[in-house]
Design an enzyme around this catalytic site. Structure first.
Site, PDB file in Angstrom:
ATOM      1  N   SER A   1      24.892  48.875  30.471  1.00  0.00           N
ATOM      2  CA  SER A   1      24.616  47.503  30.037  1.00  0.00           C
ATOM      3  C   SER A   1      23.798  47.544  28.754  1.00  0.00           C
ATOM      4  CB  SER A   1      23.885  46.735  31.151  1.00  0.00           C
ATOM      5  OG  SER A   1      23.831  45.360  30.857  1.00  0.00           O
ATOM      6  N   ASN A   2      23.036  46.498  28.461  1.00  0.00           N
ATOM      7  CA  ASN A   2      22.180  46.447  27.274  1.00  0.00           C
ATOM      8  C   ASN A   2      20.971  45.576  27.596  1.00  0.00           C
ATOM      9  OD1 ASN A   2      22.784  43.600  26.565  1.00  0.00           O
ATOM     10  ND2 ASN A   2      24.850  44.412  26.349  1.00  0.00           N
TER      11      ASN A   2
END
Ligand code: CTP
Length: 214
Positions: free
Chosen positions: A27-28
């Site tokens: 993810s981020n």
């Protein structure tokens, strides 16, 4: 050109998660703050707001219809379903660019995972839906660590946007998780406008007013 009243707005926000197995994902650091602030500002301006959101820890803004999603693929299907009816798409989500080629139903043993995890690109939601862009005003975002203006201008053209909100994600007081932001707004007609540094909520109000006038 936005002339319908009320304006129907489709906003995406937050990160996506791309799972390797039930316990691991890529993810981020997006928290969704900018997208949720835009959704709240649009609703406060009397717009009809559909908010497609990845996993975030924020309360649902008043007056919006929330569509929770997790993966880029799920976000794509939801945006695809809502795009034709919207007057303006604001694609502020930080869509994860890669996903594991395989999503395992069972937890992968770490020794096997360490040897090799193959990734592929996720669907480019913005690029795909704007292939059938008609009356919509389209706002993309550009999260950059360098060459801000050139990269953002390339995205403006390649993703058929009317506007790109460009921000430097490594600058203190801007970007992921910050309560404030500083942006360069590029328009398809060659305009370039700087806003901030200011609170994301205030910036959201300014941007919604700016898009309403376009
Ligand atoms: N975007 C999208 N689908 C993706 C990746 C990005 O719709 N799979 C959208 C984002 O929501 C944003 C714009 O495209 O509005 C630009 O995203 P950004 O992450 O800055 O750029 P990328 O196109 O992913 O390219 P790169 O990571 O190489 O800079």
């Amino acid at each position: 050109m936005l002339n319908a009243s009320p304006i129907r707005c489709l906003i995406t926000a937050g990160p996506t998660r791309e799972f390797l197995d039930p316990v691991r994902f890529l993810s981020n650091p997006s928290t969704g703050k900018m997208g949720y602030a835009l959704a709240a500002a649009a609703a406060a301006a009397g717009w009809t707001v559909d908010l497609v959101s990845g996993p975030v820890a924020l309360p649902e803004p008043d007056g919006v219809v929330l569509y929770p999603v997790v993966t880029a693929e799920e976000m794509y299907h939801q945006v695809d379903a809502l795009f034709d009816a919207c007057d303006i798409l604001i694609m502020s989500a930080a869509v994860c660019d890669f996903c594991p080629v395989e999503r395992h139903a069972r937890k992968v043993k770490k020794d096997a995972a360490a040897r090799q995890i193959a990734f592929k690109q996720t669907v480019d939601i913005l690029r795909t839906v704007t292939e059938r862009k008609a009356h919509q005003t389209v706002v993309g975002f550009a999260a950059e660590s360098n060459d801000l203006e050139d990269s953002a201008r390339a995205k403006l053209v390649e993703k058929r946007c009317d506007w790109v909100v460009a921000n430097n994600i490594v600058q203190p007081g801007a970007g992921f998780a910050s309560d404030s932001n500083e942006i360069l707004l590029l328009g398809a007609e060659g305009t370039r406008e700087f806003y901030g540094p200011t609170a994301k909520k205030e910036l959201a109000r300014i941007l919604i007013q700016r898009f309403a006038k376009s």
